[in-house]
Write a protein that holds these residues in place. Structure first.
Motif, PDB file in Angstrom:
ATOM      1  N   PHE A  74       0.713  -0.980  -0.073  1.00 54.53           N
ATOM      2  CA  PHE A  74       0.019  -0.044   0.126  1.00 54.53           C
ATOM      3  C   PHE A  74       0.803   1.355  -0.126  1.00 54.53           C
ATOM      4  O   PHE A  74       1.564   1.539   1.091  1.00 54.53           O
ATOM      5  CB  PHE A  74      -0.925  -0.043   1.289  1.00 54.53           C
ATOM      6  CG  PHE A  74      -2.043   1.162   1.305  1.00 54.53           C
ATOM      7  CD1 PHE A  74      -2.288   1.775   0.090  1.00 54.53           C
ATOM      8  CD2 PHE A  74      -2.614   1.356   2.457  1.00 54.53           C
ATOM      9  CE1 PHE A  74      -3.120   2.826   0.245  1.00 54.53           C
ATOM     10  CE2 PHE A  74      -3.559   2.483   2.578  1.00 54.53           C
ATOM     11  CZ  PHE A  74      -3.931   3.234   1.248  1.00 54.53           C
ATOM     12  N   ASN A  75       0.874   2.127  -1.303  1.00 56.46           N
ATOM     13  CA  ASN A  75       1.684   3.288  -1.178  1.00 56.46           C
ATOM     14  C   ASN A  75       0.599   4.305  -0.785  1.00 56.46           C
ATOM     15  O   ASN A  75      -0.254   4.609  -1.599  1.00 56.46           O
ATOM     16  CB  ASN A  75       2.254   3.344  -2.598  1.00 56.46           C
ATOM     17  CG  ASN A  75       2.997   4.643  -2.786  1.00 56.46           C
ATOM     18  OD1 ASN A  75       2.642   5.603  -2.150  1.00 56.46           O
ATOM     19  ND2 ASN A  75       3.863   4.499  -3.734  1.00 56.46           N
ATOM     20  N   THR A 123       0.319   7.599  -3.124  1.00 60.83           N
ATOM     21  CA  THR A 123      -0.273   7.677  -4.371  1.00 60.83           C
ATOM     22  C   THR A 123      -1.571   7.027  -4.197  1.00 60.83           C
ATOM     23  O   THR A 123      -2.708   7.433  -4.911  1.00 60.83           O
ATOM     24  CB  THR A 123       0.306   6.639  -5.318  1.00 60.83           C
ATOM     25  OG1 THR A 123       0.390   5.240  -4.853  1.00 60.83           O
ATOM     26  CG2 THR A 123       1.884   7.167  -5.683  1.00 60.83           C
ATOM     27  N   GLY A 124      -2.214   6.299  -3.095  1.00 59.59           N
ATOM     28  CA  GLY A 124      -3.123   5.854  -2.796  1.00 59.59           C
ATOM     29  C   GLY A 124      -3.418   4.171  -3.382  1.00 59.59           C
ATOM     30  O   GLY A 124      -4.421   3.858  -3.369  1.00 59.59           O
ATOM     31  N   ILE A 125      -2.360   3.847  -3.914  1.00 58.86           N
ATOM     32  CA  ILE A 125      -2.583   2.429  -4.752  1.00 58.86           C
ATOM     33  C   ILE A 125      -2.110   1.392  -3.885  1.00 58.86           C
ATOM     34  O   ILE A 125      -1.384   1.486  -3.157  1.00 58.86           O
ATOM     35  CB  ILE A 125      -1.401   2.361  -5.872  1.00 58.86           C
ATOM     36  CG1 ILE A 125      -1.768   3.458  -6.976  1.00 58.86           C
ATOM     37  CG2 ILE A 125      -1.601   0.942  -6.332  1.00 58.86           C
ATOM     38  CD1 ILE A 125      -3.170   3.562  -7.405  1.00 58.86           C
ATOM     39  N   ARG A 126      -3.096   0.441  -3.414  1.00 60.31           N
ATOM     40  CA  ARG A 126      -2.955  -0.844  -2.731  1.00 60.31           C
ATOM     41  C   ARG A 126      -3.145  -1.857  -3.538  1.00 60.31           C
ATOM     42  O   ARG A 126      -4.083  -2.067  -4.182  1.00 60.31           O
ATOM     43  CB  ARG A 126      -4.130  -0.572  -1.875  1.00 60.31           C
ATOM     44  CG  ARG A 126      -3.913  -1.774  -0.637  1.00 60.31           C
ATOM     45  CD  ARG A 126      -4.995  -1.334   0.422  1.00 60.31           C
ATOM     46  NE  ARG A 126      -4.914  -2.426   1.871  1.00 60.31           N
ATOM     47  CZ  ARG A 126      -5.284  -3.461   2.050  1.00 60.31           C
ATOM     48  NH1 ARG A 126      -5.991  -4.012   0.932  1.00 60.31           N
ATOM     49  NH2 ARG A 126      -5.005  -4.080   3.076  1.00 60.31           N
ATOM     50  N   GLU A 147      -6.168  -4.661  -7.482  1.00 61.53           N
ATOM     51  CA  GLU A 147      -5.508  -3.194  -7.101  1.00 61.53           C
ATOM     52  C   GLU A 147      -6.853  -2.202  -6.807  1.00 61.53           C
ATOM     53  O   GLU A 147      -7.837  -2.187  -7.522  1.00 61.53           O
ATOM     54  CB  GLU A 147      -4.771  -2.817  -8.378  1.00 61.53           C
ATOM     55  CG  GLU A 147      -4.208  -1.170  -8.190  1.00 61.53           C
ATOM     56  CD  GLU A 147      -3.269  -0.971  -9.459  1.00 61.53           C
ATOM     57  OE1 GLU A 147      -3.642   0.129  -9.910  1.00 61.53           O
ATOM     58  OE2 GLU A 147      -2.411  -1.639  -9.656  1.00 61.53           O
ATOM     59  N   LYS A 148      -6.517  -1.520  -5.835  1.00 60.09           N
ATOM     60  CA  LYS A 148      -7.475  -0.394  -5.349  1.00 60.09           C
ATOM     61  C   LYS A 148      -6.938   0.938  -5.403  1.00 60.09           C
ATOM     62  O   LYS A 148      -5.763   1.122  -4.811  1.00 60.09           O
ATOM     63  CB  LYS A 148      -8.253  -0.830  -4.018  1.00 60.09           C
ATOM     64  CG  LYS A 148      -9.110  -1.989  -4.063  1.00 60.09           C
ATOM     65  CD  LYS A 148      -9.852  -2.113  -2.585  1.00 60.09           C
ATOM     66  CE  LYS A 148     -10.882  -3.416  -2.734  1.00 60.09           C
ATOM     67  NZ  LYS A 148     -11.366  -3.524  -1.414  1.00 60.09           N
ATOM     68  N   LYS A 149      -7.715   1.922  -5.412  1.00 61.66           N
ATOM     69  CA  LYS A 149      -7.278   3.321  -5.095  1.00 61.66           C
ATOM     70  C   LYS A 149      -7.854   3.680  -3.823  1.00 61.66           C
ATOM     71  O   LYS A 149      -9.146   3.851  -3.729  1.00 61.66           O
ATOM     72  CB  LYS A 149      -7.513   4.371  -6.249  1.00 61.66           C
ATOM     73  CG  LYS A 149      -7.059   5.701  -6.028  1.00 61.66           C
ATOM     74  CD  LYS A 149      -5.816   5.994  -6.787  1.00 61.66           C
ATOM     75  CE  LYS A 149      -5.573   7.326  -6.678  1.00 61.66           C
ATOM     76  NZ  LYS A 149      -4.468   7.848  -7.671  1.00 61.66           N
ATOM     77  N   ILE A 150      -7.082   3.995  -2.905  1.00 60.73           N
ATOM     78  CA  ILE A 150      -7.663   4.179  -1.587  1.00 60.73           C
ATOM     79  C   ILE A 150      -6.840   5.673  -1.183  1.00 60.73           C
ATOM     80  O   ILE A 150      -5.883   5.472  -0.567  1.00 60.73           O
ATOM     81  CB  ILE A 150      -7.667   3.306  -0.727  1.00 60.73           C
ATOM     82  CG1 ILE A 150      -8.423   1.879  -1.042  1.00 60.73           C
ATOM     83  CG2 ILE A 150      -8.193   3.633   0.704  1.00 60.73           C
ATOM     84  CD1 ILE A 150      -7.843   0.853  -0.207  1.00 60.73           C
ATOM     85  N   LEU A 151      -7.572   6.730  -1.187  1.00 56.58           N
ATOM     86  CA  LEU A 151      -6.657   7.973  -0.638  1.00 56.58           C
ATOM     87  C   LEU A 151      -6.893   8.131   0.717  1.00 56.58           C
ATOM     88  O   LEU A 151      -8.131   8.350   1.390  1.00 56.58           O
ATOM     89  CB  LEU A 151      -7.146   9.170  -1.662  1.00 56.58           C
ATOM     90  CG  LEU A 151      -6.552   9.307  -2.853  1.00 56.58           C
ATOM     91  CD1 LEU A 151      -6.976  10.633  -3.587  1.00 56.58           C
ATOM     92  CD2 LEU A 151      -4.996   9.363  -2.555  1.00 56.58           C
ATOM     93  N   TYR A 197      -6.485  -1.066   6.494  1.00 57.81           N
ATOM     94  CA  TYR A 197      -5.667  -0.808   5.514  1.00 57.81           C
ATOM     95  C   TYR A 197      -4.034  -0.850   5.871  1.00 57.81           C
ATOM     96  O   TYR A 197      -3.513  -1.186   5.259  1.00 57.81           O
ATOM     97  CB  TYR A 197      -6.071   0.512   4.800  1.00 57.81           C
ATOM     98  CG  TYR A 197      -7.473   0.623   4.356  1.00 57.81           C
ATOM     99  CD1 TYR A 197      -7.890  -0.337   3.195  1.00 57.81           C
ATOM    100  CD2 TYR A 197      -8.281   1.731   4.737  1.00 57.81           C
ATOM    101  CE1 TYR A 197      -9.140  -0.066   2.884  1.00 57.81           C
ATOM    102  CE2 TYR A 197      -9.590   1.566   4.323  1.00 57.81           C
ATOM    103  CZ  TYR A 197      -9.927   0.770   3.313  1.00 57.81           C
ATOM    104  OH  TYR A 197     -11.301   0.871   2.787  1.00 57.81           O
TER     105      TYR A 197
END
Length: 200
Positions: free
Chosen positions: A153-154, A157-160, A178-182, A199
């Motif tokens: 989980f970065n 960038t929000g990329i998990r 892949e999920k985008k979690i900001l 998370y």
């Protein structure tokens, strides 16, 4: 009368000394001490992890010292939450399998590393916006039934990215999600405790 005053004086003095000694820091066992530049000023900052081995949970304390131009160090963060205690349920309690094993500084990133019964996990912090912010979380673990799972989980960038892969004789192909979690604002080291969210 003088004897009563003397008695009261001794009683109050001993009470104050007892209170002072009971509040004394018991984190006296040094577990890890490392140096490295955390804030890009070309000075070697200092991280010290200590432990209170007297308390039943044997908690850890993480201290972050920033190097000053005159050669001294300034304590900017002191937290007992960033690293789980050695015995979360007490020495005679249930062992959850998590255990602290290292802390590193690489390219200005402070990483807290922990082992699991069947894997490991890491939390990465960078000094930015005048704070140490959580920028990365990774975990690798086995379910004990032939499947290895990894999470990367970065938080910047929000990329998990989650991967599952069989390590037995199965011909099953790895699966990726892949999920985008900001998450904003990013968690700060002084407030951080591991696994307080789903998370990280």
């Amino acid at each position: 009368m003088n004897k009563i005053i003397l008695f009261l004086f001794i009683f109050i003095s001993s009470s104050l000394m007892a209170q002072k000694s009971s509040t004394k820091d018991k984190f006296v066992v040094q577990i890890k001490k490392i140096k490295g530049d955390l804030n890009k000023d070309n000075l070697a900052d200092l991280i010290v992890v200590t432990q209170d081995t007297i308390k039943p949970k044997a908690p850890y304390k993480l201290n972050v010292f920033i190097a000053q131009p005159n050669g001294t160090f300034k304590l900017i963060i002191s937290t007992t939450k960033a690293i789980d205690p050695q015995y979360p349920e007490g020495k005679n309690g249930y062992y959850n399998g998590n255990s602290f094993y290292d802390i590193t500084i690489e390219k200005g990133v402070l990483t807290i590393k922990n082992e699991l019964t069947r894997g490991n996990f890491e939390h990465k912090f960078r000094y930015q916006n005048n704070d140490f912010e959580l920028i990365g979380f990774s975990e690798t673990y086995s379910d004990g039934q032939g499947t290895m799972r990894t999470v990367n989980f970065n938080l910047s960038t929000g990329i998990r990215l989650t991967t599952s892969e069989r390590y037995d004789d199965s011909n099953e192909k790895p699966t990726k999600a892949e999920k985008k979690i900001l998450i904003r604002p990013l968690p700060k080291l002084q407030d951080f405790a591991p696994f307080t969210t789903e998370y990280y």
